[in-house]
Design an enzyme around this catalytic site. Structure first.
Site, PDB file in Angstrom:
ATOM      1  N   SER A 178       0.862  -1.174   0.000  1.00 35.79           N
ATOM      2  CA  SER A 178       0.000   0.000   0.000  1.00 35.79           C
ATOM      3  C   SER A 178       0.902   1.229   0.000  1.00 35.79           C
ATOM      4  CB  SER A 178      -0.881   0.004   1.253  1.00 35.79           C
ATOM      5  OG  SER A 178      -1.464   1.270   1.485  1.00 35.79           O
ATOM      6  N   TYR A 218      -1.698  -1.106  10.721  1.00 31.72           N
ATOM      7  CA  TYR A 218      -1.859  -1.413   9.293  1.00 31.72           C
ATOM      8  C   TYR A 218      -0.624  -0.937   8.530  1.00 31.72           C
ATOM      9  CZ  TYR A 218      -3.812  -1.446   4.565  1.00 31.72           C
ATOM     10  OH  TYR A 218      -4.019  -1.657   3.217  1.00 31.72           O
TER      11      TYR A 218
END
Length: 261
Positions: free
Chosen positions: A142, A155
């Site tokens: 990401s 995360y």
């Protein structure tokens, strides 16, 4: 990589980016898709859609956090459906909360799925690719694997881990003729993202855009693929003026979460 006539295995294939990549591969000439996810109903629907496109699709119901189960089913898949030319690790979960209010169970779930699940699948498939001296691995990280964001600490930690893991793997497997790529989408309009509080000013990309970028990266054997102009801008800003980027992230973060007690 030329995907025509190849066999690919995709984790997290029942929705979002994994589903979009599966459809894009089917459109672009892949021969067989092995689809891995936990939601059997959705997985079967994706497999049915792909068969309608004239591509063989095999759905495999696997919980990636159960490593023994992963080992058994991956070995069976290689034996029953042939050598896997392309592995795409796309499965992931995200929990958004200020770190001081985070739950250990959520942190564990992110670590188990995003990192250890990816590790379990990759270790099994990579060993077999090495024995054949052929294969490509794509790990979906990401933009938060490059730029940490408030309210997304754990995360971000998992996505940073994926970037480091992939970089090391690329160097280690290159002598065995295995190519390894990191895919780094920015905020993507998926079911998972709908549960997140948005950062102001961030424009989501579509899962289809991410899938097309993935295929373009594969065609060029790119080591790393950023998706979306905002991703490129953010990474350049982090290199040239990290303090400015920090101020931007503080300003755009969901304030009701950031300052909640």
């Amino acid at each position: 990589m030329n995907i025509n006539g190849k066999v690919a295995l995709i984790t997290g294939a029942s929705k979002g980016i994994g589903q979009a990549i599966a459809y894009e591969l089917a459109r672009c000439g892949i021969r067989r898709l092995i689809l891995v996810a936990r939601n059997y109903q959705r997985l079967n629907q994706v497999a049915a859609d792909i068969r309608q496109m004239g591509v063989e699709a095999i759905p495999l119901l696997i919980d990636l956090t159960a490593q023994r189960e992963v080992s058994v089913i991956m070995a069976q898949a290689w034996r029953d459906y042939g050598a896997i030319d392309l592995l795409i690790n796309c499965a992931g979960v995200a929990h958004q909360t200020p770190f001081l209010r985070s739950r250990a169970s959520h942190v564990q779930q992110e670590m188990d799925t995003n990192v250890m699940g990816m590790y379990a699948v990759t270790s099994l498939i990579a060993r077999r690719m090495v024995s054949r001296r052929s294969g490509t691995i794509v790990n979906v990280s990401s933009l938060m694997g490059k730029i940490a964001a408030p309210t997304m600490a754990t995360y971000s930690a998992t996505k940073f881990a994926i970037v480091g893991f992939t970089h090391a793997l690329r160097l280690e497997l290159a002598p065995h003729n295995i190519k390894v790529m990191t895919l780094l989408p920015s905020l993507t309009d998926t079911d998972m993202a709908k549960d997140l509080q948005k950062f102001r000013g961030v424009i989501p990309v579509t899962a289809e855009q991410v899938a097309r970028a993935c295929l373009e990266g594969l065609s060029r054997d790119s080591p790393e693929v950023l998706v979306g102009w905002q991703s490129h801008l953010a990474v350049w800003c982090s290199r040239l003026s990290p303090r400015l980027l920090e101020q931007i992230l503080k300003f755009t973060a969901p304030r009701h979460l950031l300052y909640a007690r």
